[in-house]
Scaffold this motif. Structure first.
Motif, short mmCIF file in Angstrom:
data_model
loop_
_atom_site.label_atom_id
_atom_site.label_comp_id
_atom_site.label_asym_id
_atom_site.label_seq_id
_atom_site.Cartn_x
_atom_site.Cartn_y
_atom_site.Cartn_z
N ARG A 117 -4.57 -2.66 -5.12
CA ARG A 117 -5.41 -2.33 -3.97
C ARG A 117 -6.63 -3.24 -3.87
N LEU A 118 -6.97 -3.87 -4.98
CA LEU A 118 -8.08 -4.81 -4.97
C LEU A 118 -7.84 -5.92 -3.94
N ARG A 119 -6.59 -6.22 -3.69
CA ARG A 119 -6.24 -7.26 -2.71
C ARG A 119 -6.81 -6.92 -1.34
N ASP A 177 0.83 -1.20 0.00
CA ASP A 177 0.00 0.00 0.00
C ASP A 177 0.87 1.26 0.00
N ALA A 178 1.94 1.24 0.78
CA ALA A 178 2.84 2.39 0.84
C ALA A 178 3.52 2.61 -0.51
N LEU A 179 3.97 1.54 -1.14
CA LEU A 179 4.62 1.64 -2.44
C LEU A 179 3.66 2.21 -3.48
N VAL A 180 2.43 1.70 -3.51
CA VAL A 180 1.45 2.19 -4.49
C VAL A 180 1.14 3.66 -4.23
N MET A 184 -1.09 4.10 -12.67
CA MET A 184 -2.49 3.75 -12.43
C MET A 184 -2.69 2.24 -12.43
N SER A 185 -1.95 1.52 -13.24
CA SER A 185 -2.13 0.08 -13.29
C SER A 185 -1.77 -0.58 -11.96
#
Length: 155
Positions: A138-140, A93-96, A132-133
């Motif tokens: 985040r769906l996880r 999450d932090a990386l995204v 964006m891809s």
């Protein structure tokens, strides 16, 4: 104290609901994004309508990027960077969130173009990997919530 307030926020079920709602909305936006020459892109009927749709998607993505960066900051304040980054999902999450911040200049340029141009080709950017891809990762989080609800484990 700031840490205590952040901890109360992070521990709140409402906070988790808002975050998961934002994740879901982010995935919906990702699925709704399309190119002008695709079948959904041709449904718009005019370049201007397509560009307005694309600007709306970009504006929502800008808002969501900001929201997820704020979520990361609040969690870092509440739990500390070591704890947030110690789990695979926290690190992902932090990386995204951090990589999504690199999208700001492109999103801003895209929104400006989409709101001022009338020709689709004027706003198409070439090449590069869209951060964006990565949002699809985040769906996880939604799957993790489903597993917790169905399996009775802690999300």
């Amino acid at each position: 104290r700031v840490e205590a307030a952040a901890m109360r926020l992070v521990g709140s079920p409402r906070f988790e609901t808002v975050v998961l709602s934002a994740v879901f909305f982010s995935v919906v936006l990702l699925a709704a994004d399309h190119q002008p020459d695709s079948v959904p892109g041709r449904w718009w009927g005019s370049a201007k309508l397509y560009l307005l749709w694309s600007a709306a998607v970009d504006i929502f993505n800008l808002f969501l990027n900001t929201f997820f960066i704020c979520e990361l900051v609040v969690k870092m304040v509440a739990l500390g960077p070591r704890k947030v980054l110690s789990t695979g999902m926290g690190a992902l999450d932090a990386l995204v969130a951090v990589l999504a911040a690199t999208e700001y200049p492109g999103l801003m340029d895209g929104i400006k173009c989409e709101l001022t141009e009338s020709e689709i080709d004027a706003c198409l950017s070439g090449g590069g990997i869209k951060v964006m891809s990565l949002r699809m990762l985040r769906l996880r989080r939604l799957f993790r919530l489903g597993e917790a609800v169905l399996g009775g484990s802690d999300p």
